[in-house]
Design an enzyme around this catalytic site. Structure first.
Site, short mmCIF file in Angstrom:
data_model
loop_
_atom_site.label_atom_id
_atom_site.label_comp_id
_atom_site.label_asym_id
_atom_site.label_seq_id
_atom_site.Cartn_x
_atom_site.Cartn_y
_atom_site.Cartn_z
N TYR A 85 0.84 -1.21 0.00
CA TYR A 85 0.00 0.00 0.00
C TYR A 85 0.87 1.25 0.00
O TYR A 85 0.59 2.21 -0.70
CB TYR A 85 -0.94 0.00 1.22
N PHE A 137 -7.68 22.13 -24.28
CA PHE A 137 -7.97 20.70 -24.40
C PHE A 137 -9.16 20.45 -23.47
O PHE A 137 -9.27 21.05 -22.41
CB PHE A 137 -6.77 19.82 -24.03
N THR A 138 -10.03 19.53 -23.88
CA THR A 138 -11.31 19.32 -23.19
C THR A 138 -11.18 19.17 -21.67
O THR A 138 -11.73 19.98 -20.91
CB THR A 138 -12.01 18.07 -23.76
N ASP A 228 1.61 20.69 -20.22
CA ASP A 228 0.88 19.45 -20.49
C ASP A 228 1.84 18.61 -21.32
O ASP A 228 2.03 18.85 -22.52
CB ASP A 228 -0.41 19.75 -21.26
N LYS A 271 -0.47 8.11 -23.36
CA LYS A 271 -0.02 8.53 -24.70
C LYS A 271 1.48 8.21 -24.83
O LYS A 271 1.83 7.06 -24.89
CB LYS A 271 -0.31 10.02 -24.90
N ARG A 395 -14.45 15.61 -34.98
CA ARG A 395 -14.05 16.80 -34.24
C ARG A 395 -14.57 17.99 -35.04
O ARG A 395 -13.85 18.59 -35.80
CB ARG A 395 -12.52 16.86 -34.09
N PHE A 462 -21.14 14.55 -28.41
CA PHE A 462 -20.45 13.72 -29.40
C PHE A 462 -20.30 12.26 -28.97
O PHE A 462 -20.25 11.37 -29.80
CB PHE A 462 -19.08 14.32 -29.77
C1 LIG Z 1 -5.53 12.70 -23.13
C2 LIG Z 1 -5.11 14.07 -22.78
C3 LIG Z 1 -5.29 14.59 -21.49
C4 LIG Z 1 -6.09 13.86 -20.41
O1 LIG Z 1 -5.51 12.69 -20.04
P1 LIG Z 1 -6.34 11.37 -19.59
O2 LIG Z 1 -5.25 10.38 -19.32
O3 LIG Z 1 -7.21 10.99 -20.75
O4 LIG Z 1 -7.11 11.71 -18.39
C5 LIG Z 1 -4.80 15.86 -21.23
N1 LIG Z 1 -4.19 16.58 -22.17
C6 LIG Z 1 -4.01 16.13 -23.42
C7 LIG Z 1 -3.34 16.99 -24.43
C8 LIG Z 1 -4.47 14.86 -23.78
O5 LIG Z 1 -4.33 14.43 -25.03
#
Ligand SMILES: *Cc1c(COP(=O)(O)O)cnc(C)c1O
Length: 471
Positions: A85, A137-138, A228, A271, A395, A462
């Site tokens: 843990y 970004f969303t 980011d 990613k 998109r 979407f």
């Molecule tokens: C995917 C993504 C995120 C969010 O990450 P998650 O692992 O999906 O929560 C943030 N910024 C960018 C540019 C992304 O492509």
């Protein structure tokens, strides 16, 4: 003097090919279901690729998030999970990998990228603050808003034009940033939210010069810069390729320099870091790290696992080192470019220059006979699936949603269909199949009449909206 067969063939075709720096040890069978079944599956899903079953998909280009293939080393790491843990051995491997490759001091693991966005936003944004960034970004913007901030786009104008040829379309426009400072005051801007590459602009990079200038600009005003880092490896590849003075530097060296101009970063490890789940926050300020550590136990888990299993942290630590390898990242970006160039050769309209993780078909020019009310990008994704079982995503006007005040559709300048390439998953032959299918629907595009929306959810429509074909 005798030449090798390879050289002769290379000269004959006027090219020298590159290849992936791996060989395949395990395979996952995929199949293309019949055209009749594809038509049925598309209709049942309301022509929305988010509502399709993965088993009905042949080549899945919905997203590059968590869809990559792990290496034999990473799978071995999974067996080395220390599921304690507190203070798992794998956490220290992960901490060391982030410190080594990104250069930040304090590391907090999270379940994925948005977990880290939540922590950093709550830790440093106060109500009424403004957060400038190189395009939204969303999830990033949503967490900034939930913390009481207002996002302000300060990306260069070229980023909004799908054909503008700029080598670093992700750059911050310092005049736009200055205008915001003049308007709201530097004390109401806790940090600049810098992303490399810029996902919503088509995977476009930020130059090292721009990062450096931004740092100097912010230093004078006492504004921080947070990164980011989701696709920073790809960003570093573009710097190595395009920016003077970086041709002989490794991706790892470029990454360390770039991160040195920032105060910390959040990461979706799904990613660039080559794992199926995971994320992290890294900062250089002890006080920010302390706040984030206090919050991580509430929302994610103890600060030495943050929502990840020990085995996941081990695979991530290994993935961080593998992902930064020059041969890996070159083949990753070149595969995306291979697909894009096939399409450009056939005069199929795509967003240019070709970015790092995806090809964006320009549906406005592709279906120039369809108005945005007929959902051209959604139509294109549906037609592509019906033609060959390839899954893309919209998109455009569907993703943009409605204006909350007028209730009308928002009509974004960019109406795109995204083909996102997972890492280390598909071969060039798959890319050929995708390109030829797009060519086929391009040649028959005038017969396509668009879609009608028949179900519309209230939020993030979407994901779940349903459509019918206009006959
Ligand atoms: C995917 C993504 C995120 C969010 O990450 P998650 O692992 O999906 O929560 C943030 N910024 C960018 C540019 C992304 O492509």
């Amino acid at each position: 003097m005798s030449k090798s067969k390879y050289q002769t063939m290379g000269q004959q075709f006027g090219r020298r090919s590159w290849a992936e720096p791996w060989k395949i040890k395990m395979v996952e069978p995929i199949r293309m279901i019949s055209k009749e079944d594809r038509q049925k599956a598309a209709a049942e899903a309301g022509y929305n690729t988010f509502l399709m079953r993965s088993e009905d998909v042949y080549i899945d280009l919905l997203t590059d998030s968590g869809t990559g293939a792990m290496s034999d080393r990473q799978w071995s790491g999974i067996m080395m999970g220390d599921e304690a843990y507190a203070g798992s051995r794998n956490f220290y491997h992960l901490e060391n990998a982030i410190q080594t490759y990104y250069g930040y001091k304090f590391i907090i693991p999270t379940h994925q990228g948005r977990g880290a966005e939540h922590l950093i936003s709550q830790a440093i944004i106060k109500k009424g603050d403004y957060i400038p960034g190189n395009m939204y970004f969303t999830t990033t913007r949503l967490h900034q808003e939930l913390a009481g901030g207002t996002f302000v786009d300060v990306i260069i104008d070229e980023a909004h034009n799908p054909t503008a040829q700029h080598p670093f379309k992700g750059n911050v426009d310092l005049d736009k940033l200055q205008a915001l400072v003049d308007k709201v005051g530097a004390k109401n801007i806790p940090y600049v939210s810098l992303a490399g590459t810029v996902n919503m602009a088509g995977g476009q990079p930020v130059s090292m010069a721009n990062a450096k200038e931004l740092r100097e600009f912010c230093n004078k005003l006492g504004i921080r810069v947070y990164l980011d880092a989701t696709r920073m490896y790809e960003n570093c590849f573009f710097i190595q390729e395009r920016e003077a003075g970086y041709q002989d530097k490794t991706i790892a060296e470029i990454l360390l320099e770039f991160c040195s101009y920032t105060d910390g970063a959040w990461m979706s490890a799904k990613k660039d870091n080559l794992v199926n789940i995971g994320g992290w926050l890294a900062v250089n300020q002890a006080d920010v790290a302390e706040k984030a550590r206090n919050m991580v136990v509430v929302y994610e888990g103890l600060h030495t696992y943050g929502g990840m299993a020990g085995r996941d942290m081990e695979a991530l630590a290994i993935g961080i080192a593998e992902g930064v390898d020059d041969d890996h990242i070159a083949s990753r970006v070149r595969q995306v470019r291979y697909l894009g160039k096939l399409l450009l050769d056939w005069d199929i309209p795509i967003m240019e220059p070709i970015g790092g993780h995806a090809i964006f078909l320009d549906a406005k020019r592709f279906y120039d006979h369809l108005s945005q009310d007929l959902f051209p990008a959604q139509t294109l994704a549906a037609e592509l699936y019906i033609d060959s079982g390839v899954r893309a995503m919209e998109r455009g006007v569907v993703s943009a949603g409605r204006n909350p005040e007028t209730g009308k559709h928002r009509y974004p300048a960019l109406e795109l269909t995204r083909l996102t390439i997972p890492r280390r998953v598909y071969t060039q032959a798959h890319m050929d199949v995708v390109a030829e299918s797009i060519k086929n629907i391009f040649d028959t595009r005038k017969q396509t009449k668009g879609l009608k929306m028949v179900y519309e959810p209230e939020y993030l429509r979407f994901f779940q909206a349903k459509f019918e074909q206009i006959k």
